[in-house]
Design a protein around this motif. Structure first.
Motif, short mmCIF file in Angstrom:
data_model
loop_
_atom_site.label_atom_id
_atom_site.label_comp_id
_atom_site.label_asym_id
_atom_site.label_seq_id
_atom_site.Cartn_x
_atom_site.Cartn_y
_atom_site.Cartn_z
N MET A 138 -6.53 6.90 5.84
CA MET A 138 -6.59 6.29 4.52
C MET A 138 -7.70 6.92 3.68
SD MET A 138 -7.43 2.39 3.45
CE MET A 138 -9.13 2.69 3.81
N SER B 260 -0.73 8.78 4.02
CA SER B 260 -0.47 7.35 3.84
C SER B 260 0.53 6.83 4.85
CB SER B 260 0.04 7.09 2.42
OG SER B 260 -0.89 7.52 1.47
N ILE B 261 1.58 7.60 5.11
CA ILE B 261 2.57 7.19 6.10
C ILE B 261 1.94 7.17 7.49
CG2 ILE B 261 4.72 7.92 7.23
CD1 ILE B 261 5.64 8.90 4.46
N GLY C 94 -6.67 10.41 2.59
CA GLY C 94 -5.72 10.33 1.48
C GLY C 94 -6.40 10.01 0.17
N SER C 95 -7.40 9.14 0.22
CA SER C 95 -8.15 8.81 -0.99
C SER C 95 -8.96 10.00 -1.49
CB SER C 95 -9.07 7.63 -0.70
OG SER C 95 -9.77 7.25 -1.83
N ALA D 65 -1.20 6.58 8.14
CA ALA D 65 -2.10 5.44 8.19
C ALA D 65 -1.34 4.15 8.46
CB ALA D 65 -2.88 5.32 6.88
N ILE D 66 -0.11 4.06 8.02
CA ILE D 66 0.70 2.86 8.25
C ILE D 66 1.22 2.82 9.68
CG2 ILE D 66 2.87 1.72 7.63
CD1 ILE D 66 2.39 2.74 4.79
N THR E 64 -1.00 13.69 0.57
CA THR E 64 -1.43 12.31 0.38
C THR E 64 -0.36 11.34 0.88
OG1 THR E 64 -2.72 12.96 -1.54
CG2 THR E 64 -2.22 10.63 -1.32
N ILE E 65 0.89 11.62 0.58
CA ILE E 65 1.99 10.77 1.04
C ILE E 65 2.08 10.81 2.56
CG2 ILE E 65 4.50 10.51 1.05
CD1 ILE E 65 4.42 11.45 -1.90
#
Length: 85
Positions: A36, A20-21, A39-40, A23-24, A16-17
């Motif tokens: 994203m 998220s990274i 990750g959700s 996605a950024i 998940t982390i």
């Protein structure tokens, strides 16, 4: 808690982390929305492992599915600007 479930939950949290990274930092907006949403979906699996099925179903339905669909529609309605630097 079983050691295998604990290891699996830590693996889900690390993934998940990472998502998220990604996605950024990714430049493509559609790829960022997919990261994203993925990750959700993993967060909803973590909630399921924590024995909260109602929260897991809500996160999967709203966080992963509905929010991702709204973001995809919004990205598709925008125009791309190509910058050739």
């Amino acid at each position: 808690m079983n050691i295998y479930i604990l290891i699996f939950s830590y693996l889900l949290l690390v993934l998940t982390i990472i998502l998220s990274i990604l996605a950024i930092h990714v430049k493509d907006l559609l790829a960022a929305v997919i990261f994203m949403g993925s990750g959700s979906l993993l967060v909803s699996l973590v909630f399921l492992l924590l024995q909260a099925p109602d929260v897991a179903m809500s996160e999967a339905a709203i966080g992963a599915a509905l929010t991702m669909a709204i973001y995809i529609v919004a990205v598709k309605k925008t125009e791309r600007e190509d910058n050739d630097d």
